[in-house]
Enzyme design. Structure first.
Site, mmCIF file in Angstrom:
data_model
loop_
_atom_site.group_PDB
_atom_site.id
_atom_site.type_symbol
_atom_site.label_atom_id
_atom_site.label_comp_id
_atom_site.label_asym_id
_atom_site.label_seq_id
_atom_site.Cartn_x
_atom_site.Cartn_y
_atom_site.Cartn_z
ATOM 1 N N ALA A 1 -8.004 9.789 9.356
ATOM 2 C CA ALA A 1 -7.582 11.092 8.842
ATOM 3 C C ALA A 1 -6.697 10.925 7.604
ATOM 4 O O ALA A 1 -6.662 11.792 6.726
ATOM 5 C CB ALA A 1 -6.832 11.857 9.929
ATOM 6 N N ASN A 2 -6.018 9.774 7.494
ATOM 7 C CA ASN A 2 -5.140 9.541 6.344
ATOM 8 C C ASN A 2 -5.901 9.253 5.046
ATOM 9 O O ASN A 2 -5.289 8.992 4.010
ATOM 10 C CB ASN A 2 -4.138 8.418 6.644
ATOM 11 C CG ASN A 2 -4.808 7.067 6.890
ATOM 12 O OD1 ASN A 2 -5.917 6.821 6.447
ATOM 13 N ND2 ASN A 2 -4.107 6.183 7.602
ATOM 14 N N SER B 1 0.788 -1.222 0.000
ATOM 15 C CA SER B 1 0.000 0.000 0.000
ATOM 16 C C SER B 1 0.825 1.279 0.000
ATOM 17 O O SER B 1 1.518 1.572 -0.975
ATOM 18 C CB SER B 1 -0.959 -0.048 1.193
ATOM 19 O OG SER B 1 -1.928 0.947 1.082
ATOM 20 N N SER C 1 3.684 1.686 14.907
ATOM 21 C CA SER C 1 3.043 1.452 13.605
ATOM 22 C C SER C 1 2.854 -0.047 13.409
ATOM 23 O O SER C 1 3.653 -0.852 13.872
ATOM 24 C CB SER C 1 3.937 2.015 12.495
ATOM 25 O OG SER C 1 3.592 1.426 11.259
ATOM 26 N N GLY C 2 1.801 -0.409 12.692
ATOM 27 C CA GLY C 2 1.592 -1.814 12.340
ATOM 28 C C GLY C 2 1.975 -2.090 10.898
ATOM 29 O O GLY C 2 1.727 -3.184 10.393
ATOM 30 N N ASP D 1 -1.913 1.642 -3.578
ATOM 31 C CA ASP D 1 -2.798 0.544 -3.981
ATOM 32 C C ASP D 1 -4.248 0.992 -4.095
ATOM 33 O O ASP D 1 -5.157 0.163 -4.161
ATOM 34 C CB ASP D 1 -2.669 -0.645 -3.021
ATOM 35 C CG ASP D 1 -3.182 -0.324 -1.629
ATOM 36 O OD1 ASP D 1 -3.215 0.861 -1.270
ATOM 37 O OD2 ASP D 1 -3.549 -1.257 -0.892
ATOM 38 N N ASP E 1 -3.290 6.713 -2.785
ATOM 39 C CA ASP E 1 -2.065 6.033 -2.350
ATOM 40 C C ASP E 1 -1.743 4.891 -3.320
ATOM 41 O O ASP E 1 -2.464 4.660 -4.292
ATOM 42 C CB ASP E 1 -2.157 5.561 -0.893
ATOM 43 C CG ASP E 1 -3.018 4.324 -0.737
ATOM 44 O OD1 ASP E 1 -3.862 4.081 -1.615
ATOM 45 O OD2 ASP E 1 -2.851 3.607 0.257
ATOM 46 N N ASP F 1 -6.351 2.580 -1.998
ATOM 47 C CA ASP F 1 -7.380 2.467 -0.953
ATOM 48 C C ASP F 1 -7.484 3.708 -0.079
ATOM 49 O O ASP F 1 -8.269 3.732 0.861
ATOM 50 C CB ASP F 1 -7.212 1.193 -0.099
ATOM 51 C CG ASP F 1 -5.909 1.138 0.663
ATOM 52 O OD1 ASP F 1 -5.145 2.116 0.630
ATOM 53 O OD2 ASP F 1 -5.643 0.093 1.291
HETATM 54 C C1 G16 Z 1 -2.892 0.702 6.516
HETATM 55 C C2 G16 Z 1 -4.198 0.456 7.226
HETATM 56 C C3 G16 Z 1 -4.729 1.764 7.746
HETATM 57 C C4 G16 Z 1 -3.692 2.423 8.655
HETATM 58 C C5 G16 Z 1 -2.359 2.548 7.918
HETATM 59 C C6 G16 Z 1 -1.237 2.997 8.823
HETATM 60 O O1 G16 Z 1 -3.088 1.557 5.435
HETATM 61 O O2 G16 Z 1 -5.096 -0.135 6.323
HETATM 62 O O3 G16 Z 1 -5.920 1.500 8.446
HETATM 63 O O4 G16 Z 1 -4.102 3.670 9.054
HETATM 64 O O5 G16 Z 1 -1.971 1.291 7.401
HETATM 65 O O6 G16 Z 1 -1.105 2.077 9.854
HETATM 66 P P1 G16 Z 1 0.071 2.152 10.910
HETATM 67 O O7 G16 Z 1 0.028 3.532 11.472
HETATM 68 O O8 G16 Z 1 -0.249 1.079 11.904
HETATM 69 O O9 G16 Z 1 1.357 1.926 10.166
HETATM 70 P P2 G16 Z 1 -2.476 1.224 4.014
HETATM 71 O O10 G16 Z 1 -3.059 2.255 3.111
HETATM 72 O O11 G16 Z 1 -1.003 1.299 4.151
HETATM 73 O O12 G16 Z 1 -2.978 -0.162 3.750
#
Ligand code: G16
Length: 548
Positions: A377-378, A69, A504-505, A283, A281, A285
């Site tokens: 918010a992102n 993403s 962060s995840g 991908d 972004d 989404d």
């Molecule tokens: C993903 C999740 C989002 C999240 C973002 C950042 O977005 O689908 O819900 O807000 O990661 O997450 P983190 O702050 O835990 O890194 P994307 O667009 O990267 O798939």
């Protein structure tokens, strides 16, 4: 399936997708995400898990999306999509993590254990839809996914390069044919078809202009909009930038995440004062909007602004079709600008729930309303409608008073244009354009609804980001000891100050967020909190490295 046939699971792993690293990997905010070179064995194993999941769901189709993403090009990732097009059920994330991390030698026995644990009937058919983004590492990982599916005698179907939301949509349609046709063309027919229908009903008025500039983040979303553009018949004049040509790199200094976090316009987009620009972004989404004024100052219309725009219009439609019994609620995260939350509760009079980061959390919370609007918010978000809401609006469209019928028919088109499975930049873009057109508004008028509190986001690299624990929808930090007290103390020096930190995840960093009365103060507060994280949570290097 007799246990002996699980031997192929090990054979495929050893011969084609061996585990070559001991680095522990975890199913995070949106699946597994790390350097692409560390992922092949993980994706293969997720192919196995997708088959098991499909059988547990009585052979319903499961999705696998290969994407990182918003991350930069060297990263990649994989996430599983459940039968209704939603994110993988959370209780399975631990199973996914376990399967991803066992040694090749233990893979066969762990797979057997998982099958037993979840009580999967391995005699059932299994179906897995696989999509990927535009990264050069994606085809190789998609092949690993296919091998995982085949190893457990499931049936893979490859969609090639699609946006993440398109894959979610196709999975949903495959399992529920009332939702649409499970193909890319089916997606265009439903979403773009609904937009064109609405345009017949709502002529262009006021200060709205059909010209829209788009920053495609050099990813898949821009490419798909380029296909859509040709069928729009002038209803929307898309000027597309950052489509991946001319050496443009995925998400690098462009795209929704860059625009939101750095609060700067992307490279590669022509700048015309007051022209609204939609930024996707990598991908497809997430979506944010912005415009530059005549002094070149950027004005950002982020996920909070999209949420408030959609929520106010949906309330208007609800009133016009006279369906007051339907409950409406809005879901946000701690990143939501305080001014937006105030506007939603006090002006729009809509209840707000705050949940942890990750659309999986927001989606779930939104489903407790008849009409649930959720946005990070992102720019990641959508609207979900209960069966009750759809039935009520359909009935009014058939049987209501003439004006109510008209409003209900418009509402049904609006619902059709929404990808309810997950946040979708393309669907959201058409929703936003519809509301602006209906109101005859330009971007400046959209911006005028409320004033954002200045905010700042930073990243801090630490030895182990999991040393940070949080509670209260990530607004309070419970570990390491002393960090929350320090944050409270720092915040107390600022008017309208607010700050939080969380691991962060999707990236190996700790995220820091701050708000205050002025941009200078928000920046200062964020830097101080980042330094506190660095000092108390094992910062890497000599000082808090604070990339924008
Ligand atoms: C993903 C999740 C989002 C999240 C973002 C950042 O977005 O689908 O819900 O807000 O990661 O997450 P983190 O702050 O835990 O890194 P994307 O667009 O990267 O798939």
């Amino acid at each position: 399936m007799p246990p002996s046939s699980l031997r192929v699971v090990y054979a495929f792993a050893r011969e084609m997708h061996p585990k070559t690293t001991d680095v522990f990997i975890q199913y995070g905010t949106a699946g597994f995400r790390t350097k692409a070179s560390l992922l092949e064995h993980v994706v293969y194993r997720m192919g196995l898990l997708a088959v098991i999941r499909s059988r547990v769901k009585n052979g319903r189709t499961i999705g696998m999306m290969i994407t990182a993403s918003h991350n930069l090009e060297p990263d990649n990732g994989v996430k599983l999509v459940d039968p209704d097009g939603e994110m993988l059920e959370q209780s399975w994330e631990e199973i996914a993590t376990r399967l991803a991390n066992v040694s090749d030698n233990d893979l066969e026995s762990t797979t057997a254990q998982v099958i037993k644990e979840v009580n999967a009937d391995m005699a059932l058919k299994a179906s897995v839809y696989i999509g990927m983004d535009t990264r050069y590492t994606s085809p190789r990982l998609a092949a690993a996914a296919v091998h995982g599916v085949i190893a457990l005698k499931g049936t893979p179907k490859e969609f090639g390069i699609v946006t993440t939301p398109m894959l979610h949509y196709c999975v949903k349609c495959r399992n529920d044919n009332t939702y649409g046709t499970p193909t890319e063309e089916g997606y265009y027919e439903k979403i773009v078809g609904a937009f064109k229908n609405i345009r017949q009903k709502l002529p262009v008025t006021g200060d709205y202009s059909t010209t829209l500039y788009v920053d495609g983040a050099n990813g898949v979303g821009g490419k798909k909009l380029n296909i859509i553009r040709k069928s729009l018949d002038g209803e929307l004049d898309l000027n597309l930038y950052n489509l991946g040509g001319n050496g443009g790199k995925l998400n690098l200094n462009c795209g929704a995440d860059f625009v939101k976090v750095s609060q700067q316009p992307p490279v590669g987009v022509e700048h015309v004062a007051f022209q609204r620009v939609a930024s996707l972004d990598g991908d497809g989404d997430r979506l944010v909007y912005y415009y530059l004024d005549d002094k070149n100052k950027m004005h950002l219309l982020d996920g909070d602004r999209i949420a408030t725009l959609l929520a106010s219009y949906i309330t208007q439609l609800q009133t016009a079709c006279n369906a007051p019994a339907l409950t409406i609620g809005l879901v946000q995260t701690a990143y939501a600008n305080g001014a937006s939350t105030r506007y939603i509760t006090q002006e729009l009079k809509i209840p707000v729930t705050c949940v942890k980061t990750g659309v999986k959390h927001l989606h779930h919370a939104a489903m407790s309303y008849d009409i649930g609007i959720y946005f990070e918010a992102n720019g990641h978000g959508t609207v979900v409608y209960s069966q009750q809401a759809k039935a009520t609006i359909s009935k009014i469209a058939e049987e209501g008073e003439p004006e109510e019928r008209k409003a209900a028919q418009l509402f049904l088109n609006f619902i059709d244009m929404t990808n309810e499975t997950v946040g979708d930049a393309i669907s959201d873009l058409f929703l936003v354009e519809t509301v602006l057109c209906a109101r005859g508004q330009n971007a400046t008028q959209w911006m005028a609804a409320y004033d954002d509190l200045p905010c700042r986001q930073l990243k801090v690299t630490v030895q182990d980001r999991n040393a940070i624990s949080t509670t209260d929808a990530e607004r309070q930090c419970t570990a390491p000891e002393g960090l929350q007290t320090r944050i409270d103390e720092l915040v107390s020096h600022y008017t309208s100050g607010r700050a939080f930190v969380r691991p962060s995840g999707t990236e190996d960093v700790v995220r820091v967020y701050s708000e205050a009365d002025t941009q200078e103060n928000a920046d200062k507060l964020a830097a101080e909190v980042a330094q506190a994280v660095f000092d108390l949570a094992g910062g890497v290097g000599t000082r808090a490295e604070i990339p924008a």
